[in-house]
Design an enzyme around this catalytic site. Structure first.
Site, short mmCIF file in Angstrom:
data_model
loop_
_atom_site.label_atom_id
_atom_site.label_comp_id
_atom_site.label_asym_id
_atom_site.label_seq_id
_atom_site.Cartn_x
_atom_site.Cartn_y
_atom_site.Cartn_z
N PRO A 96 0.92 -1.07 -0.03
CA PRO A 96 0.01 0.05 -0.07
C PRO A 96 0.81 1.42 0.18
O PRO A 96 1.76 1.36 1.04
CB PRO A 96 -0.79 -0.07 1.42
CG PRO A 96 -0.65 -1.52 1.61
CD PRO A 96 0.49 -1.90 1.15
N GLU A 97 0.65 2.11 -1.04
CA GLU A 97 1.40 3.32 -1.22
C GLU A 97 0.09 4.48 -0.88
O GLU A 97 -0.96 3.90 -0.66
CB GLU A 97 2.00 3.70 -2.28
CG GLU A 97 3.27 2.38 -2.52
CD GLU A 97 4.06 2.54 -3.85
OE1 GLU A 97 4.10 3.75 -4.36
OE2 GLU A 97 4.30 1.40 -4.36
N ARG A 111 2.98 -10.20 7.17
CA ARG A 111 4.28 -10.14 7.53
C ARG A 111 4.62 -9.13 8.48
O ARG A 111 5.80 -9.10 8.80
CB ARG A 111 4.92 -9.75 6.02
CG ARG A 111 5.21 -10.97 5.13
CD ARG A 111 5.47 -10.68 3.91
NE ARG A 111 6.87 -10.28 3.97
CZ ARG A 111 7.35 -9.57 2.81
NH1 ARG A 111 6.93 -9.45 1.82
NH2 ARG A 111 8.49 -9.36 2.99
#
Length: 266
Positions: free
Chosen positions: A2-3, A105
């Site tokens: 996600p940016e 993660r």
DNA sequence: CGCAGCGCCTGAAGGC
DNA sequence: TGCCTTCAGGCGCTGC
């Protein structure tokens, strides 16, 4: 990963769904990266904003909760009684639903701080201007980059020159502006082009609901569609859509980087 | 203060 | 088939 466009898409969906709600209870993975989620218990959510890739929840009682999605983080709203799966790293019980941070993660992070106090979040405290803010001009970009001798792509990823740009949109904007990712200085004209392409790339990605390569999902669990509009990122070995050459892959400061050696000159 | 280097994480993919 | 290795990379921290 996600940016800015992905986080913006999530925030737009999230805001009307959680604003005004009270956090009745909360829990988190024991890691220090998530444990402070519980500090939001009993607070009311007053606002939901985005800065760069950070999601900012304005809370009552003078507090603020910051959520960063890292590489694989997703926010999801599920029915209050639904099962909590093993990758939920933090959750907040609202009156009618449960907000969950799903993060395989664990590169994501949750922090609850006094409103506006970002001393424990150095990247957020030093965050550069929003690319879609009128204050982000070619002049500010040129000024911000001219003193450093780091590679231009590394500077974009630092979050200090401009906010919210990650690996995908850095590669895209540099390709469009025809600037070599490893260039250690850029001209004023290149700064102008880079500013314009950063804005274009971010706006286009928001219009398409973000880029889903693997993990990114909207709040509602659907994928974005901007992956069909990428012209450079992930296309190493394929033809450059501008000059017909072959896009190359290199590792720059530890990041996989795709670029065209023919039309992105240093 | 800037910045290079490192560690954190785990599923997927590739090699043998 | 199954085990092992490599890879993806944003950000915080440490130390020069």
């Amino acid at each position: 990963m996600p940016e800015l466009p992905e986080v913006e898409t999530i925030v737009r969906e999230l805001r009307p769904r959680v604003s005004g709600k009270t956090i009745l209870s909360a829990g988190a993975h024991p890691s220090a990266k998530f444990a402070s989620a519980a500090a939001a218990i009993s607070a009311q959510i007053l606002s939901v904003q985005r800065r760069g890739k950070y999601i900012l929840f304005g809370l009552s009682q003078g507090r603020e909760m910051i959520v960063h999605l890292g590489m694989t983080g997703r926010l999801q709203l599920n029915p209050a009684e639904s099962e909590v799966d093993q990758y939920i790293r933090a959750w907040w019980q609202l009156d009618d639903a449960r907000l969950e941070l799903h993060d395989v993660r664990r590169f994501g992070r949750v922090a609850v701080v006094p409103t506006g106090n970002y001393t424990t979040l150095p990247t957020l405290s030093a965050l550069g201007p929003e690319p879609l803010d009128p204050h982000f001009s070619a002049g500010t970009l040129w000024t911000a980059t001219r003193t450093s001798r780091r590679a231009i792509k590394t500077q974009l990823l630092s979050q200090r020159v401009v906010a919210g740009i990650g690996n995908i949109y850095a590669d895209e904007a540099l390709w469009r502006a025809q600037i070599h990712p490893a260039a250690r200085r850029i001209t004023k004209a290149q700064a102008e082009a880079l500013r314009n392409e950063l804005v274009e790339v971010v706006e286009t990605a928001i219009d398409h609901g973000g880029t889903t390569l693997r993990d990114y999902r909207t709040l509602g669990g659907t994928i974005g569609h901007n992956q069909h509009h990428l012209q450079c990122y992930g296309r190493a070995g394929q033809e450059c859509l501008r000059c017909g050459g072959t896009l190359k892959r290199m590792v720059l400061d530890g990041r996989g980087t795709t670029f065209c050696a023919s039309c992105q000159k240093r």
